[in-house]
Design an enzyme around this catalytic site. Structure first.
Site, PDB file in Angstrom:
ATOM      1  N   LYS A 173      27.336  26.457  18.816  1.00 42.61           N
ATOM      2  CA  LYS A 173      26.388  27.543  18.531  1.00 42.61           C
ATOM      3  C   LYS A 173      26.152  27.496  17.028  1.00 42.61           C
ATOM      4  CE  LYS A 173      25.682  31.166  17.061  1.00 42.61           C
ATOM      5  NZ  LYS A 173      24.795  31.305  15.893  1.00 42.61           N
ATOM      6  N   CYS A 281      30.626  27.012   0.452  1.00 44.66           N
ATOM      7  CA  CYS A 281      31.900  27.751   0.537  1.00 44.66           C
ATOM      8  C   CYS A 281      32.868  27.248  -0.521  1.00 44.66           C
ATOM      9  CB  CYS A 281      32.500  27.585   1.908  1.00 44.66           C
ATOM     10  SG  CYS A 281      32.875  25.880   2.266  1.00 44.66           S
TER      11      CYS A 281
HETATM   12  P1  NAD Z   1      27.800  34.274   8.931  1.00 40.57           P
HETATM   13  O1  NAD Z   1      29.179  34.767   9.072  1.00 40.57           O
HETATM   14  O2  NAD Z   1      26.690  35.257   8.779  1.00 40.57           O
HETATM   15  O3  NAD Z   1      27.402  33.415  10.250  1.00 40.57           O
HETATM   16  C1  NAD Z   1      28.248  32.419  10.769  1.00 40.57           C
HETATM   17  C2  NAD Z   1      28.023  32.320  12.273  1.00 40.57           C
HETATM   18  O4  NAD Z   1      28.381  33.560  12.881  1.00 40.57           O
HETATM   19  C3  NAD Z   1      26.584  32.044  12.661  1.00 40.57           C
HETATM   20  O5  NAD Z   1      26.566  31.115  13.718  1.00 40.57           O
HETATM   21  C4  NAD Z   1      26.061  33.403  13.091  1.00 40.57           C
HETATM   22  O6  NAD Z   1      25.066  33.312  14.091  1.00 40.57           O
HETATM   23  C5  NAD Z   1      27.297  34.081  13.636  1.00 40.57           C
HETATM   24  N1  NAD Z   1      27.267  35.541  13.435  1.00 40.57           N
HETATM   25  C6  NAD Z   1      26.661  36.226  12.429  1.00 40.57           C
HETATM   26  N2  NAD Z   1      26.861  37.546  12.576  1.00 40.57           N
HETATM   27  C7  NAD Z   1      27.608  37.717  13.688  1.00 40.57           C
HETATM   28  C8  NAD Z   1      28.156  38.852  14.353  1.00 40.57           C
HETATM   29  N3  NAD Z   1      27.951  40.091  13.894  1.00 40.57           N
HETATM   30  N4  NAD Z   1      28.880  38.659  15.466  1.00 40.57           N
HETATM   31  C9  NAD Z   1      29.101  37.425  15.931  1.00 40.57           C
HETATM   32  N5  NAD Z   1      28.604  36.293  15.340  1.00 40.57           N
HETATM   33  C10 NAD Z   1      27.873  36.433  14.240  1.00 40.57           C
HETATM   34  O7  NAD Z   1      27.791  33.200   7.762  1.00 40.57           O
HETATM   35  P2  NAD Z   1      26.540  32.466   7.092  1.00 40.57           P
HETATM   36  O8  NAD Z   1      25.780  33.440   6.261  1.00 40.57           O
HETATM   37  O9  NAD Z   1      25.787  31.673   8.102  1.00 40.57           O
HETATM   38  O10 NAD Z   1      27.292  31.417   6.143  1.00 40.57           O
HETATM   39  C11 NAD Z   1      27.762  31.743   4.876  1.00 40.57           C
HETATM   40  C12 NAD Z   1      29.221  32.135   4.913  1.00 40.57           C
HETATM   41  O11 NAD Z   1      30.001  31.102   5.487  1.00 40.57           O
HETATM   42  C13 NAD Z   1      29.806  32.356   3.523  1.00 40.57           C
HETATM   43  O12 NAD Z   1      30.660  33.475   3.572  1.00 40.57           O
HETATM   44  C14 NAD Z   1      30.601  31.088   3.272  1.00 40.57           C
HETATM   45  O13 NAD Z   1      31.666  31.198   2.349  1.00 40.57           O
HETATM   46  C15 NAD Z   1      31.103  30.796   4.631  1.00 40.57           C
HETATM   47  N6  NAD Z   1      31.494  29.404   4.770  1.00 40.57           N
HETATM   48  C16 NAD Z   1      32.824  29.119   4.768  1.00 40.57           C
HETATM   49  C17 NAD Z   1      33.237  27.812   4.864  1.00 40.57           C
HETATM   50  C18 NAD Z   1      34.689  27.460   4.873  1.00 40.57           C
HETATM   51  O14 NAD Z   1      34.986  26.314   5.077  1.00 40.57           O
HETATM   52  N7  NAD Z   1      35.602  28.382   4.664  1.00 40.57           N
HETATM   53  C19 NAD Z   1      32.287  26.783   4.974  1.00 40.57           C
HETATM   54  C20 NAD Z   1      30.932  27.118   4.973  1.00 40.57           C
HETATM   55  C21 NAD Z   1      30.550  28.438   4.875  1.00 40.57           C
END
Ligand code: NAD
Length: 499
Positions: A173, A281
């Site tokens: 997803k 990230c």
């Molecule tokens: P996000 O948390 O908004 O979304 C991530 C995933 O979760 C997506 O597939 C999204 O559809 C889903 N999602 C969003 N809201 C949701 C909810 N309320 N309930 C269930 N699922 C939900 O993150 P983003 O904005 O897409 O990405 C940026 C974030 O990801 C930053 O915080 C970044 O630091 C983090 N990140 C971390 C790493 C790591 O390795 N630790 C790597 C890349 C990105």
């Protein structure tokens, strides 16, 4: 309007969900497509097909799985530019950066090519009289990945090649903000000869995520995204007995000691803070300048930040593209203004940067803050944009305490010419990935990637050896081929011990 479809059972699929989400071109600010949002019944269809496919795929020989990975690896190389263009169009990052993420993702496929070696078990001869013991690992069945927008190809590639090489079927997803890269990779899997149903893509939002977390036929979930959602995914998935690894957000500090090569540090930190418009990230978002390093370092950072060319990701002259959505741009602007109001010194102000010919693109310029303190929101929040904050510390020890007091623990870096200081730093910081004069210490695919504290919920990091452990479970066999002439082998009612 182009519609981006799911990929289920080896082909594009429309599903039954009636909701869609817009997919933007961040460089122009125009809507480029709409993506279908899966209903729980679409997730169920994908999982049912994956379950059937997983049963057969688990029987595929190690050499067949490894050949598949070699074929996928070659296709990812052949179509590197095509995939990079797809990423740039929906994410906004510059093309060379997008190419970099494809290369780093492909390295996980290269790791998975060695699956035969990675799945070797152990064997102990004669653990007791005429008894041998051996171990091996088996796939879990259907496993799922839920991924963020910022690396639409690389982060899923951290997961699915390892899971599939281990003999599982995978339901991905991806982020609904840049979904096309995953569908392209699904086509490459098909071209590489992966049986239908082993790799599936369902687009969606919370509704699809919840359907994945609750689905009884999904054995494990890998998640990468922001900390609040990571925590939620870990709790909800674990509650129903799934294995969950959930990687969260970050605030990555780079500590610069006065004995560092400050030109090198400034050069590296500028790239690490503003590359991909700070939407990594592992981006460095906080610099801790120690003692006499501070004034000259801030001057060098200023000079470099002001020289960055901002523009569309497809233009080779651009060094930094737009941020992913207008909403993200407004959020980052507001947070920057908050930093000014809190009393930090805004040395470079990128809030109102515009790009000629693209008045509606989601652009920001680089922003640089000096004299930020640990209480300020601009330091405490993960801004996920092109904003770098500088804090000042008197000693290395104070800097380490600052790093360790932060709730996140994804990556950190030290700039120094002292081996002794570097050794102290790497031993004392409570962070998962550490760079010594390297600003973005993303581990190679044959190590595992993961942070500490609020940057990871669960026990295992992704890809590398921990990825193999996550997507398999172990069996240990204790075996005897009895021959009754040996009195030592007579069964006893007491608990068996070796003899
Ligand atoms: P996000 O948390 O908004 O979304 C991530 C995933 O979760 C997506 O597939 C999204 O559809 C889903 N999602 C969003 N809201 C949701 C909810 N309320 N309930 C269930 N699922 C939900 O993150 P983003 O904005 O897409 O990405 C940026 C974030 O990801 C930053 O915080 C970044 O630091 C983090 N990140 C971390 C790493 C790591 O390795 N630790 C790597 C890349 C990105």
């Amino acid at each position: 309007m182009r519609t981006i479809e799911h990929w289920i059972g080896g082909a594009p699929a429309r599903g039954t969900g009636t909701r869609t989400a817009p997919v933007w071109n961040p460089a122009t600010g125009e809507q480029a497509a709409q993506v279908l949002l899966a209903s729980p019944s679409d997730v169920d269809t994908a999982v049912a097909g994956a379950r059937k496919a997983a049963t057969e795929w688990a029987q595929a020989s190690l050499s067949r799985r490894s050949k598949l990975m070699f074929a996928l690896r070659d296709l990812l190389e052949r179509y590197e530019t095509d995939l990079a263009r797809i990423i740039t169009a929906e994410h906004g990052k510059v093309l060379e950066d997008a190419r970099g993420e494809v290369v780093r993702g492909r390295e996980v496929v290269e790791f998975a090519c060695g699956i035969a070696h990675l799945l070797k078990g152990g064997y102990s001869d004669q653990v007791s009289a005429n008894v041998d013991s051996y171990s091996f690992r088996q796939p879990l069945g259907v496993v799922a990945g839920i991924t963020p927008f910022n690396f639409p190809a690389m982060v899923p590639l951290w997961m699915h090649p390892v899971a599939i090489a281990c003999g599982n079927a995978f339901v991905l997803k991806p982020s609904e903000r840049d979904p096309s890269a995953s569908v392209f990779v699904a086509q490459l899997y098909a071209d590489a000869g992966l049986p239908d149903g082993v790799f599936n893509v369902v687009h969606g939002d919370k509704e699809a995520v919840d359907a994945i977390l609750d689905h009884p036929d999904i054995a494990a979930v890998s998640f990468v995204g922001s900390t609040p959602i990571a925590r939620y995914v870990h709790q909800r998935g674990s509650q129903v007995g799934k294995r969950v690894q959930a990687l969260g957000g970050a605030k990555n500090h780079a500590v610069v000691l006065p004995d560092a090569d400050l030109d090198h540090a400034a050069e590296q930190l500028t790239a690490a803070a503003y590359g991909s418009a700070g939407q990594r990230c592992m981006a460095v978002s906080a610099v801790v300048a120690v003692g006499a390093a501070a004034d000259p370092l801030v001057a060098k950072l200023k000079e470099r930040a002001e020289a960055i060319t901002v523009g569309p990701g497809s233009d080779p002259a651009s060094q930094m593209g737009p941020v992913v959505t207008e909403q993200a741009r407004q959020r980052i602007r507001t947070a920057t203004t908050g930093g000014v109001e809190a009393g930090a010194t805004l040395v470079v102000d990128g809030r109102d940067r515009t790009v000629e010919d693209h008045p509606d693109g989601f652009y920001l310029g680089p922003s640089l803050f000096d004299r930020v303190s640990a209480e300020m929101e601009v330091y405490r929040e993960e801004l996920f944009g092109p904003v770098l904050v500088v804090l000042r510390a008197d000693t290395e020890q104070q800097a380490i305490e600052l790093v360790n007091a932060n709730p996140y623990g994804n990556g950190t870096a030290l700039f120094t010419s002292s081996g002794e200081a570097a050794r102290r730093f790497q031993r004392e910081v409570t962070v998962g990935m550490i760079g010594i004069n390297v600003p973005i210490p993303v581990p190679m695919a044959y190590y595992s990637f993961g942070g500490w504290k609020a940057s990871l919920f669960g026990d295992t990091h992704v890809h590398g050896p921990e990825g193999v452990a996550f997507y398999t479970r172990a069996k240990v066999v204790t075996a005897r081929w009895p021959h009754h002439a040996d009195p030592a082998q007579q069964a006893q009612l007491h608990f068996p011990t070796a003899h």
